[in-house]
Design a protein around this motif. Structure first.
Motif, PDB file in Angstrom:
ATOM      1  N   MET A   1      -1.171  -7.484  15.455  1.00  0.00           N
ATOM      2  CA  MET A   1      -1.737  -7.184  14.256  1.00  0.00           C
ATOM      3  C   MET A   1      -3.052  -6.910  14.622  1.00  0.00           C
ATOM      4  SD  MET A   1      -2.315  -9.538  10.925  1.00  0.00           S
ATOM      5  CE  MET A   1      -0.656 -10.025  10.711  1.00  0.00           C
ATOM      6  N   ASN A   2      -3.675  -5.719  13.832  1.00  0.00           N
ATOM      7  CA  ASN A   2      -4.936  -5.030  14.084  1.00  0.00           C
ATOM      8  C   ASN A   2      -5.944  -5.819  13.188  1.00  0.00           C
ATOM      9  OD1 ASN A   2      -5.218  -3.582  11.745  1.00  0.00           O
ATOM     10  ND2 ASN A   2      -4.184  -1.906  12.836  1.00  0.00           N
ATOM     11  N   GLU A   3      -7.416  -5.447  13.744  1.00  0.00           N
ATOM     12  CA  GLU A   3      -8.322  -6.533  12.811  1.00  0.00           C
ATOM     13  C   GLU A   3      -7.985  -5.771  11.357  1.00  0.00           C
ATOM     14  OE1 GLU A   3     -12.333  -6.269  14.235  1.00  0.00           O
ATOM     15  OE2 GLU A   3     -11.471  -6.090  16.341  1.00  0.00           O
ATOM     16  N   LEU A   4      -7.829  -4.555  10.907  1.00  0.00           N
ATOM     17  CA  LEU A   4      -7.851  -4.037   9.552  1.00  0.00           C
ATOM     18  C   LEU A   4      -6.745  -4.826   8.927  1.00  0.00           C
ATOM     19  CD1 LEU A   4      -9.223  -2.295   7.545  1.00  0.00           C
ATOM     20  CD2 LEU A   4      -7.686  -0.390   8.113  1.00  0.00           C
ATOM     21  N   ASP A   5      -5.385  -4.851   9.426  1.00  0.00           N
ATOM     22  CA  ASP A   5      -4.346  -5.714   9.025  1.00  0.00           C
ATOM     23  C   ASP A   5      -4.697  -7.141   8.808  1.00  0.00           C
ATOM     24  OD1 ASP A   5      -2.732  -3.350   8.917  1.00  0.00           O
ATOM     25  OD2 ASP A   5      -1.851  -3.941  10.966  1.00  0.00           O
ATOM     26  N   GLN A   6      -5.492  -7.735   9.617  1.00  0.00           N
ATOM     27  CA  GLN A   6      -5.907  -9.214   9.499  1.00  0.00           C
ATOM     28  C   GLN A   6      -6.852  -9.252   8.315  1.00  0.00           C
ATOM     29  OE1 GLN A   6      -7.443 -10.355  13.335  1.00  0.00           O
ATOM     30  NE2 GLN A   6      -5.380 -10.771  14.047  1.00  0.00           N
ATOM     31  N   LEU A   7      -7.869  -8.239   8.336  1.00  0.00           N
ATOM     32  CA  LEU A   7      -8.843  -8.251   6.925  1.00  0.00           C
ATOM     33  C   LEU A   7      -8.020  -8.213   5.847  1.00  0.00           C
ATOM     34  CD1 LEU A   7     -11.670  -8.326   6.049  1.00  0.00           C
ATOM     35  CD2 LEU A   7     -11.580  -5.804   6.221  1.00  0.00           C
ATOM     36  N   TYR A   8      -7.072  -7.307   5.509  1.00  0.00           N
ATOM     37  CA  TYR A   8      -6.360  -7.078   4.432  1.00  0.00           C
ATOM     38  C   TYR A   8      -5.604  -8.501   3.970  1.00  0.00           C
ATOM     39  CZ  TYR A   8      -7.494  -2.150   4.010  1.00  0.00           C
ATOM     40  OH  TYR A   8      -8.365  -0.926   3.735  1.00  0.00           O
ATOM     41  N   GLN A   9      -5.022  -8.807   5.103  1.00  0.00           N
ATOM     42  CA  GLN A   9      -4.080 -10.111   4.747  1.00  0.00           C
ATOM     43  C   GLN A   9      -4.853 -11.040   4.181  1.00  0.00           C
ATOM     44  OE1 GLN A   9      -2.192 -11.856   8.185  1.00  0.00           O
ATOM     45  NE2 GLN A   9      -0.404 -12.288   6.995  1.00  0.00           N
ATOM     46  N   GLN A  10      -6.292 -11.266   4.731  1.00  0.00           N
ATOM     47  CA  GLN A  10      -7.363 -12.235   4.248  1.00  0.00           C
ATOM     48  C   GLN A  10      -7.704 -12.156   3.065  1.00  0.00           C
ATOM     49  OE1 GLN A  10      -7.792 -15.286   6.327  1.00  0.00           O
ATOM     50  NE2 GLN A  10      -8.521 -15.870   4.067  1.00  0.00           N
ATOM     51  N   VAL A  11      -7.610 -10.764   2.656  1.00  0.00           N
ATOM     52  CA  VAL A  11      -8.257 -10.494   1.112  1.00  0.00           C
ATOM     53  C   VAL A  11      -7.253 -10.972   0.316  1.00  0.00           C
ATOM     54  CG1 VAL A  11      -8.596  -8.409  -0.503  1.00  0.00           C
ATOM     55  CG2 VAL A  11      -9.713  -8.638   1.793  1.00  0.00           C
ATOM     56  N   ILE A  12      -5.761 -10.569   0.627  1.00  0.00           N
ATOM     57  CA  ILE A  12      -4.735 -11.035  -0.331  1.00  0.00           C
ATOM     58  C   ILE A  12      -4.723 -12.558  -0.433  1.00  0.00           C
ATOM     59  CG2 ILE A  12      -2.228 -11.039  -0.797  1.00  0.00           C
ATOM     60  CD1 ILE A  12      -2.267  -8.180   0.482  1.00  0.00           C
ATOM     61  N   LEU A  13      -4.896 -13.360   0.672  1.00  0.00           N
ATOM     62  CA  LEU A  13      -4.625 -14.747   0.628  1.00  0.00           C
ATOM     63  C   LEU A  13      -5.930 -15.321  -0.068  1.00  0.00           C
ATOM     64  CD1 LEU A  13      -3.665 -15.281   4.378  1.00  0.00           C
ATOM     65  CD2 LEU A  13      -2.182 -15.828   2.360  1.00  0.00           C
ATOM     66  N   ASP A  14      -7.184 -14.813   0.168  1.00  0.00           N
ATOM     67  CA  ASP A  14      -8.273 -15.119  -0.790  1.00  0.00           C
ATOM     68  C   ASP A  14      -8.001 -15.296  -2.281  1.00  0.00           C
ATOM     69  OD1 ASP A  14      -9.384 -15.785   1.639  1.00  0.00           O
ATOM     70  OD2 ASP A  14     -10.763 -14.356   1.571  1.00  0.00           O
ATOM     71  N   HIS A  15      -7.558 -14.142  -2.671  1.00  0.00           N
ATOM     72  CA  HIS A  15      -7.563 -13.522  -4.100  1.00  0.00           C
ATOM     73  C   HIS A  15      -6.121 -14.630  -4.375  1.00  0.00           C
ATOM     74  CE1 HIS A  15     -10.027 -10.618  -5.678  1.00  0.00           C
ATOM     75  NE2 HIS A  15     -10.275  -9.947  -4.402  1.00  0.00           N
ATOM     76  N   SER A  16      -5.313 -14.932  -3.537  1.00  0.00           N
ATOM     77  CA  SER A  16      -3.958 -15.742  -4.355  1.00  0.00           C
ATOM     78  C   SER A  16      -4.713 -17.087  -4.700  1.00  0.00           C
ATOM     79  CB  SER A  16      -2.879 -15.544  -3.483  1.00  0.00           C
ATOM     80  OG  SER A  16      -3.085 -16.250  -2.104  1.00  0.00           O
ATOM     81  N   ARG A  17      -5.504 -17.573  -3.586  1.00  0.00           N
ATOM     82  CA  ARG A  17      -5.945 -18.672  -3.933  1.00  0.00           C
ATOM     83  C   ARG A  17      -7.146 -19.013  -4.996  1.00  0.00           C
ATOM     84  NH1 ARG A  17      -6.980 -18.750   1.823  1.00  0.00           N
ATOM     85  NH2 ARG A  17      -5.005 -19.171   3.097  1.00  0.00           N
ATOM     86  N   GLU A  18      -8.189 -18.096  -5.029  1.00  0.00           N
ATOM     87  CA  GLU A  18      -9.157 -18.054  -5.974  1.00  0.00           C
ATOM     88  C   GLU A  18      -8.826 -16.781  -6.877  1.00  0.00           C
ATOM     89  OE1 GLU A  18     -13.032 -19.231  -7.488  1.00  0.00           O
ATOM     90  OE2 GLU A  18     -12.189 -20.079  -5.566  1.00  0.00           O
ATOM     91  N   ARG A  19      -8.140 -16.920  -8.147  1.00  0.00           N
ATOM     92  CA  ARG A  19      -7.507 -16.319  -8.894  1.00  0.00           C
ATOM     93  C   ARG A  19      -8.821 -15.788  -9.841  1.00  0.00           C
ATOM     94  NH1 ARG A  19      -1.672 -19.066  -9.409  1.00  0.00           N
ATOM     95  NH2 ARG A  19      -1.136 -18.967  -7.284  1.00  0.00           N
ATOM     96  N   ALA A  69      -2.496 -12.330  -6.119  1.00  0.00           N
ATOM     97  CA  ALA A  69      -3.635 -11.575  -5.631  1.00  0.00           C
ATOM     98  C   ALA A  69      -3.740 -10.179  -6.360  1.00  0.00           C
ATOM     99  CB  ALA A  69      -3.620 -11.482  -4.145  1.00  0.00           C
ATOM    100  N   SER A  70      -2.659  -9.496  -6.482  1.00  0.00           N
ATOM    101  CA  SER A  70      -2.734  -8.239  -7.073  1.00  0.00           C
ATOM    102  C   SER A  70      -3.420  -8.444  -8.334  1.00  0.00           C
ATOM    103  CB  SER A  70      -1.439  -7.546  -6.993  1.00  0.00           C
ATOM    104  OG  SER A  70      -1.517  -6.320  -7.737  1.00  0.00           O
ATOM    105  N   ILE A  71      -2.809  -9.342  -9.227  1.00  0.00           N
ATOM    106  CA  ILE A  71      -3.524  -9.644 -10.563  1.00  0.00           C
ATOM    107  C   ILE A  71      -4.978  -9.867 -10.528  1.00  0.00           C
ATOM    108  CG2 ILE A  71      -3.238 -10.658 -12.738  1.00  0.00           C
ATOM    109  CD1 ILE A  71      -0.429 -11.427 -11.972  1.00  0.00           C
ATOM    110  N   SER A  72      -5.271 -10.619  -9.646  1.00  0.00           N
ATOM    111  CA  SER A  72      -6.706 -11.179  -9.541  1.00  0.00           C
ATOM    112  C   SER A  72      -7.559  -9.929  -9.107  1.00  0.00           C
ATOM    113  CB  SER A  72      -6.853 -12.064  -8.421  1.00  0.00           C
ATOM    114  OG  SER A  72      -8.155 -12.456  -8.067  1.00  0.00           O
ATOM    115  N   ASP A 114     -10.861  -4.202  -3.269  1.00  0.00           N
ATOM    116  CA  ASP A 114     -10.146  -4.989  -2.549  1.00  0.00           C
ATOM    117  C   ASP A 114      -8.504  -4.560  -2.842  1.00  0.00           C
ATOM    118  OD1 ASP A 114     -12.043  -6.514  -1.744  1.00  0.00           O
ATOM    119  OD2 ASP A 114     -11.544  -8.371  -3.049  1.00  0.00           O
ATOM    120  N   GLY A 115      -8.413  -3.805  -3.581  1.00  0.00           N
ATOM    121  CA  GLY A 115      -6.917  -3.160  -4.007  1.00  0.00           C
ATOM    122  C   GLY A 115      -6.202  -2.592  -2.766  1.00  0.00           C
ATOM    123  N   ALA A 116      -7.296  -1.975  -2.005  1.00  0.00           N
ATOM    124  CA  ALA A 116      -6.852  -1.125  -0.659  1.00  0.00           C
ATOM    125  C   ALA A 116      -6.053  -2.280   0.127  1.00  0.00           C
ATOM    126  CB  ALA A 116      -8.167  -0.507   0.039  1.00  0.00           C
ATOM    127  N   ALA A 117      -6.354  -3.447  -0.139  1.00  0.00           N
ATOM    128  CA  ALA A 117      -5.739  -4.494   0.852  1.00  0.00           C
ATOM    129  C   ALA A 117      -4.059  -4.371   0.694  1.00  0.00           C
ATOM    130  CB  ALA A 117      -6.213  -5.848   0.482  1.00  0.00           C
TER     131      ALA A 117
END
Length: 154
Positions: A1-19, A69-72, A114-117
């Motif tokens: 997984m490249n750095e951009l994929d990791q960053l995007y994955q983290q954005v989704i995880l962050d938004h799913s936790r902190e809605r 995460a998408s709703i957030s 963040d939707g770009a994630a």
């Protein structure tokens, strides 16, 4: 997984936790309950529209990290925005989700913040419905409030 994929994955995880925007809206102008029957994700989203702006959006939901995460992210993008901006962002996110991983213009990705994630999600058709759930609820809630997005007006 490249750095951009990791960053995007983290954005989704962050938004799913902190809605962002999570919580029922009292006396909304319009409200929509949407369910993704293929996986059970669901959301109830309420909106308040004042003077051509989406003044307030609140939601409650359950489901996978992508849907939540998408709703957030959607909340952050549209809460307080004028209806022309809401319409443009909805169309941009829809185009991103239907790009099947081919990508979209960099300007669209910038506008979606963040939707770009969710660009990677577009490669998985069964997950696209998860990412679009909140946007479908938003469009329906606005319609129930008697508000047509600018592109829909005749």
């Amino acid at each position: 997984m490249n750095e951009l994929d990791q960053l995007y994955q983290q954005v989704i995880l962050d938004h799913s936790r902190e809605r962002h925007g999570s919580g029922a809206l009292i006396d909304p102008d319009g409200q929509s309950h949407q369910v993704n029957p293929t996986c059970g994700d669901e959301v109830t989203l309420g909106v308040r529209v004042v003077d051509g702006r989406l003044r307030l959006a609140g939601w409650q939901g359950e489901g996978c990290s992508i849907s939540q995460a998408s709703i957030s992210v959607m909340h952050d993008l549209v809460d307080g925005a004028d209806l022309a901006t809401v319409s443009r962002l909805e169309k941009d996110f829809d185009a991103l989700m239907h790009s099947r991983g081919r990508g979209v213009d960099a300007v669209v990705l910038d506008d979606l913040e963040d939707g770009a994630a969710f660009e990677g999600v577009s490669q998985y058709p069964n997950r696209v419905k998860c990412a679009l759930l909140g946007w479908m609820a938003l469009r329906d809630a606005l319609a129930k409030a008697g508000v047509a997005l600018p592109a829909e007006q005749t």
